[in-house]
Motif scaffolding. Structure first.
Motif, short mmCIF file in Angstrom:
data_model
loop_
_atom_site.label_atom_id
_atom_site.label_comp_id
_atom_site.label_asym_id
_atom_site.label_seq_id
_atom_site.Cartn_x
_atom_site.Cartn_y
_atom_site.Cartn_z
N ALA A 18 0.84 -1.20 0.00
CA ALA A 18 0.00 0.00 0.00
C ALA A 18 0.87 1.25 0.00
N LYS A 19 2.01 1.18 0.68
CA LYS A 19 2.93 2.33 0.70
C LYS A 19 3.45 2.62 -0.70
N LEU A 20 3.87 1.59 -1.43
CA LEU A 20 4.36 1.80 -2.79
C LEU A 20 3.25 2.33 -3.69
N LYS A 21 2.04 1.82 -3.52
CA LYS A 21 0.91 2.33 -4.31
C LYS A 21 0.71 3.82 -4.06
N ALA A 22 0.79 4.23 -2.79
CA ALA A 22 0.62 5.65 -2.46
C ALA A 22 1.75 6.49 -3.05
N LEU A 23 2.97 5.98 -3.00
CA LEU A 23 4.09 6.71 -3.59
C LEU A 23 3.98 6.78 -5.11
N LEU A 24 3.49 5.72 -5.73
CA LEU A 24 3.29 5.74 -7.18
C LEU A 24 2.20 6.73 -7.58
N ALA A 25 1.21 6.90 -6.72
CA ALA A 25 0.18 7.92 -6.99
C ALA A 25 0.80 9.31 -7.01
N ILE A 26 1.72 9.55 -6.09
CA ILE A 26 2.43 10.84 -6.07
C ILE A 26 3.26 10.98 -7.34
N ALA A 27 3.98 9.93 -7.72
CA ALA A 27 4.79 9.98 -8.93
C ALA A 27 3.93 10.25 -10.16
N GLY A 28 2.76 9.63 -10.21
CA GLY A 28 1.84 9.86 -11.33
C GLY A 28 1.36 11.30 -11.38
N ALA A 29 1.13 11.89 -10.22
CA ALA A 29 0.73 13.29 -10.19
C ALA A 29 1.86 14.18 -10.69
N VAL A 30 3.08 13.88 -10.27
CA VAL A 30 4.25 14.65 -10.73
C VAL A 30 4.37 14.57 -12.25
N GLN A 31 4.08 13.39 -12.79
CA GLN A 31 4.17 13.21 -14.24
C GLN A 31 3.26 14.19 -14.97
N GLN A 32 2.10 14.48 -14.40
CA GLN A 32 1.16 15.42 -15.01
C GLN A 32 1.59 16.86 -14.78
N SER A 33 1.98 17.16 -13.53
CA SER A 33 2.45 18.50 -13.15
C SER A 33 2.82 18.44 -11.68
N GLY A 34 3.90 19.10 -11.34
CA GLY A 34 4.30 19.14 -9.94
C GLY A 34 3.23 19.72 -9.04
N GLN A 35 2.41 20.59 -9.62
CA GLN A 35 1.34 21.21 -8.84
C GLN A 35 0.17 20.26 -8.61
N ARG A 36 0.18 19.08 -9.25
CA ARG A 36 -0.87 18.09 -9.06
C ARG A 36 -0.70 17.30 -7.77
N VAL A 37 0.47 17.38 -7.16
CA VAL A 37 0.69 16.68 -5.90
C VAL A 37 -0.05 17.44 -4.82
N GLY A 38 -1.03 16.78 -4.20
CA GLY A 38 -1.88 17.45 -3.22
C GLY A 38 -1.72 16.90 -1.82
N ASP A 39 -2.30 17.61 -0.89
CA ASP A 39 -2.24 17.22 0.52
C ASP A 39 -2.80 15.82 0.75
N GLU A 40 -3.85 15.45 -0.01
CA GLU A 40 -4.45 14.12 0.18
C GLU A 40 -3.46 13.02 -0.17
N GLN A 41 -2.71 13.20 -1.25
CA GLN A 41 -1.74 12.18 -1.66
C GLN A 41 -0.61 12.07 -0.64
N ILE A 42 -0.16 13.20 -0.15
CA ILE A 42 0.90 13.19 0.86
C ILE A 42 0.40 12.50 2.13
N ALA A 43 -0.82 12.85 2.56
CA ALA A 43 -1.39 12.25 3.76
C ALA A 43 -1.57 10.74 3.58
N ALA A 44 -2.01 10.33 2.39
CA ALA A 44 -2.20 8.90 2.12
C ALA A 44 -0.87 8.15 2.19
N ALA A 45 0.18 8.74 1.65
CA ALA A 45 1.49 8.10 1.69
C ALA A 45 2.00 8.02 3.13
N ARG A 46 1.82 9.08 3.89
CA ARG A 46 2.24 9.06 5.30
C ARG A 46 1.45 8.03 6.09
#
Length: 110
Positions: A18-46
């Motif tokens: 689940a941790k890797l899935k959450a980190l991959l979600a962040i990476a996918g957001a970065v792929q679209q735009s660095g500004q796509r990384v949101g608080d929800e994704q960070i909280a989910a990874a934490r």
């Protein structure tokens, strides 16, 4: 490679943590735009145990690969379609490293 293919096709359904899935979600957001990384994704990874360093590194690595891909695309470089080409390159790197050339990779000058 089978696992890599599964993750690429369906990261949420792939047999990874689940941790890797959450980190991959962040990476996918970065792929679209660095500004796509949101608080929800960070909280989910934490919530899955990711540290600030792991989150930082995920963003950094994803951003770097985006830059590398754009650089290579901008130079009209061709990437092999055959996975065997990448396996052969990996074997060469394992055997000879990044800084040492394979004895067969470089022509002998005479």
């Amino acid at each position: 490679m089978a696992l890599v293919d599964q993750v690429r096709a369906d990261p949420d359904g792939a047999p990874i943590s689940a941790k890797l899935k959450a980190l991959l979600a962040i990476a996918g957001a970065v792929q679209q735009s660095g500004q796509r990384v949101g608080d929800e994704q960070i909280a989910a990874a934490r919530a899955e145990g990711a540290t600030d360093v792991e989150i930082h590194d995920t963003v950094l690595i994803a951003a770097a690969f985006c830059m590398f891909n754009r650089y290579v695309d901008g130079l009209a470089t061709i990437a092999p379609d055959d996975a065997a080409d990448y396996a052969m390159a990996a074997d060469r790197i394992i055997a000879y490293g990044y800084t040492t050339t394979s004895p067969v990779a470089e022509p002998q000058s005479g």
